[in-house]
Design a protein around this motif. Structure first.
Motif, PDB file in Angstrom:
ATOM      1  N   ARG A 105      -0.145  12.744  24.806  1.00  0.00           N
ATOM      2  CA  ARG A 105      -1.375  13.233  25.140  1.00  0.00           C
ATOM      3  C   ARG A 105      -1.445  15.062  26.031  1.00  0.00           C
ATOM      4  O   ARG A 105      -2.348  15.202  24.736  1.00  0.00           O
ATOM      5  CB  ARG A 105      -1.854  12.064  26.300  1.00  0.00           C
ATOM      6  CG  ARG A 105      -3.481  12.666  26.910  1.00  0.00           C
ATOM      7  CD  ARG A 105      -4.112  11.978  27.915  1.00  0.00           C
ATOM      8  NE  ARG A 105      -3.681  10.150  27.816  1.00  0.00           N
ATOM      9  CZ  ARG A 105      -3.270   9.312  28.266  1.00  0.00           C
ATOM     10  NH1 ARG A 105      -1.919   9.351  29.316  1.00  0.00           N
ATOM     11  NH2 ARG A 105      -3.316   8.396  27.280  1.00  0.00           N
ATOM     12  N   ALA A 106      -0.467  15.419  26.096  1.00  0.00           N
ATOM     13  CA  ALA A 106      -0.886  16.504  26.526  1.00  0.00           C
ATOM     14  C   ALA A 106      -0.387  17.667  25.105  1.00  0.00           C
ATOM     15  O   ALA A 106      -1.185  18.765  25.539  1.00  0.00           O
ATOM     16  CB  ALA A 106      -0.374  17.139  28.465  1.00  0.00           C
ATOM     17  N   ASN A 107       0.416  17.240  24.707  1.00  0.00           N
ATOM     18  CA  ASN A 107       0.755  18.267  23.600  1.00  0.00           C
ATOM     19  C   ASN A 107       0.327  18.045  22.659  1.00  0.00           C
ATOM     20  O   ASN A 107       0.520  18.582  21.660  1.00  0.00           O
ATOM     21  CB  ASN A 107       2.594  18.475  23.681  1.00  0.00           C
ATOM     22  CG  ASN A 107       3.501  18.445  25.021  1.00  0.00           C
ATOM     23  OD1 ASN A 107       3.860  19.693  25.588  1.00  0.00           O
ATOM     24  ND2 ASN A 107       3.679  18.115  26.152  1.00  0.00           N
ATOM     25  N   LEU A 108       0.166  16.665  22.179  1.00  0.00           N
ATOM     26  CA  LEU A 108      -0.044  16.202  20.728  1.00  0.00           C
ATOM     27  C   LEU A 108      -1.842  15.701  20.563  1.00  0.00           C
ATOM     28  O   LEU A 108      -2.562  16.177  19.507  1.00  0.00           O
ATOM     29  CB  LEU A 108       1.135  15.424  19.672  1.00  0.00           C
ATOM     30  CG  LEU A 108       2.517  15.793  20.060  1.00  0.00           C
ATOM     31  CD1 LEU A 108       3.332  14.523  19.710  1.00  0.00           C
ATOM     32  CD2 LEU A 108       2.218  17.072  19.334  1.00  0.00           C
ATOM     33  N   GLY A 109      -1.914  15.120  21.451  1.00  0.00           N
ATOM     34  CA  GLY A 109      -3.092  13.971  21.508  1.00  0.00           C
ATOM     35  C   GLY A 109      -3.405  13.054  20.786  1.00  0.00           C
ATOM     36  O   GLY A 109      -2.344  13.263  19.743  1.00  0.00           O
TER      37      GLY A 109
END
Length: 479
Positions: A110-114
């Protein structure tokens, strides 16, 4: 409490909030200070990796032979180690020492790709956990049935069929899991995990010892450079191809631990050194240790039985004696799987219960779920009893429908290997480190991902083909 002081809960205390002085025992994110080390992280990884998958490695090497078998195992070890180091870099977003922590694999995605990839990750991860639960139910029933058959062979001779249904044993395992599923979360199952870890080394060690003893008894090493030959046991050329591909899935399953790596990293104490550096060292030691152990178990099993290596070293009855030692090994397998089932299912339980509580916060059913009746590590409530029991019953029914240990292991390893072990670590690393598109490193990472995708697809196809072949002569629930 002095007047004017605001009562601050532990989860509200953090460096960013400017109130860390109120709780020096907390980490920078306001959570209790972590105390994990290189050694504890290594132990967690080794415990997670060494499991029932080791029992299928002799069969996997038998399909590939003395050249390709060990080579494929080393290749998987190298790929998994490398991608695990990439994943370790994604525990913190931003600065590797002070950036925001990601507590779970999905948090990191979630934090890197979403976007939609978070949903894709969740579907694959939780589907894999459900599949593992089904596979463990199958494996436990096979071991329980093997205990009964070992006694029968010992009493009546090795030529007696000693057949029995696996369904009663699956139901028994399911009943035990209904009881243990009432343990609310990971905090209360640490003792079960320790027992399970001891059991995994016990049965793996027995399997290795029996393989060595059988090889000595044979007076030499069995097997061939290219694995099982076409025509032996009615094996056709196409079956040889499918089984070789399934062997890839078996090996991938045996090394599977990426979906819990971030959670393990979240136990390591704050820098210096950074959690990523400690995790990389722990992963290097763990993968090396596991690879040596797997090489010994898989190769000695193949050396003992050659092309006739069973898909489960301790229940396929390559060994008949000493029957009591086989019983000890299979009891250890069952005990290990009782704990392992809970370790893999607790994230599913927690996810569904958090979602349900957030969706229906005013429901009387969920209100009663919070009114728990505690007995030791167990916390009884209406919702937990109904939902978790239903989940266990569902996995048990699916296991009874498809009781093929080797096929299930291969399929699970195949479908989870690429997305969880390769794709997401590679994509998150590229995003987090800003790897320039079209550069040499970017091209190499993409080629690694594409290559592993092809391996996963091929391995899944091999497992599916083998399941279809087995279903031709199998009737559901016949055991």
């Amino acid at each position: 409490m002095a007047a004017g002081k605001k009562l601050v809960s532990p989860m509200e205390v953090s460096v960013e909030a400017g109130n860390a002085d109120q709780a020096s025992w907390l980490d920078d994110d306001g959570r209790p200070r972590r105390s994990g080390t290189f050694w504890t992280a290594s132990a967690h990884i080794i415990t997670a990796v060494i499991g029932s998958g080791v029992l299928s490695l002799a069969w996997a090497i038998a399909q590939l032979g003395w050249v390709a078998g060990p080579a494929v195992m080393l290749l998987f070890a190298a790929v998994i180690y490398y991608t695990s180091t990439l994943l370790a870099e994604c525990y913190r977003t931003g600065d590797p020492a002070t950036g925001k922590r990601n507590y779970t694999y999905m948090d990191a995605v979630r934090a890197n790709l979403g976007g939609g990839r978070v949903v894709f990750c969740g579907v694959i991860q939780y589907a894999n956990l459900v599949g593992v639960a089904i596979g463990y139910t199958i494996a436990s029933s096979i071991s329980m049935r093997a205990i009964r058959r070992a006694g029968c062979f010992h009493a009546n001779g090795h030529g007696v069929p000693c057949k029995s249904s696996s369904n009663p044993y699956m139901i028994l395992f399911g009943l035990v899991q209904i009881v243990f599923s009432q343990i609310p979360d990971f905090d209360q199952i640490w003792w079960l995990s320790i027992v399970a870890a001891v059991m995994s080394f016990t049965y793996s060690g027995i399997g290795l010892s029996l393989g060595i003893a059988q090889t000595i008894s044979n007076g030499g090493i069995k097997g061939s450079l290219t694995g099982i030959s076409i025509g032996v046991g009615g094996i056709t050329g196409m079956q040889k191809v499918w089984r070789s591909l399934q062997a890839f899935g078996d090996i991938a399953f045996a090394y599977s631990f990426s979906n819990i790596l971030i959670e393990i990293q979240d136990t390591i104490r704050a820098p210096p050194p950074s959690e990523a550096k400690v995790m990389k060292s722990a992963t290097r030691l763990s993968v090396a240790t596991t690879t040596v152990f797997y090489m010994l178990c898989g190769c000695m099993g193949y050396a003992a039985f050659g092309d006739a290596a069973p898909d489960n070293l301790l229940t396929g009855f390559g060994f008949f004696e000493p029957f009591w030692l086989l019983d000890v090994a299979n009891v250890a397998i069952v005990v290990h799987l009782v704990g392992a089932y809970q370790v893999f299912c607790q994230p599913i339980f927690a996810f569904v219960e958090r979602w349900a509580a957030a969706t229906w916060p005013d429901s009387a059913l969920f209100a009663s779920a919070r009114a728990e009746f505690r007995v030791g590590p167990f916390a009884l409530s209406v919702f937990r009893l109904v939902w978790r029991s239903a989940f266990v019953c569902l996995t048990t029914v699916f296991a009874m429908l498809l009781p093929f240990f080797g096929n299930v292991v291969g399929f699970l390893g195949a479908v989870s290997f690429w997305p969880l072990t390769v794709y997401f670590p590679v994509e998150m690393y590229i995003k987090q480190r800003g790897v320039p598109r079209g550069g040499a490193q970017w091209i190499c990472l993409k080629m690694l991902s594409v290559g592993c995708l092809m391996v996963s697809i091929a391995a899944a196809a091999g497992s599916i083909a083998d399941v279809i072949e087995a279903l031709k002569v199998y009737r559901p629930f016949s055991g």
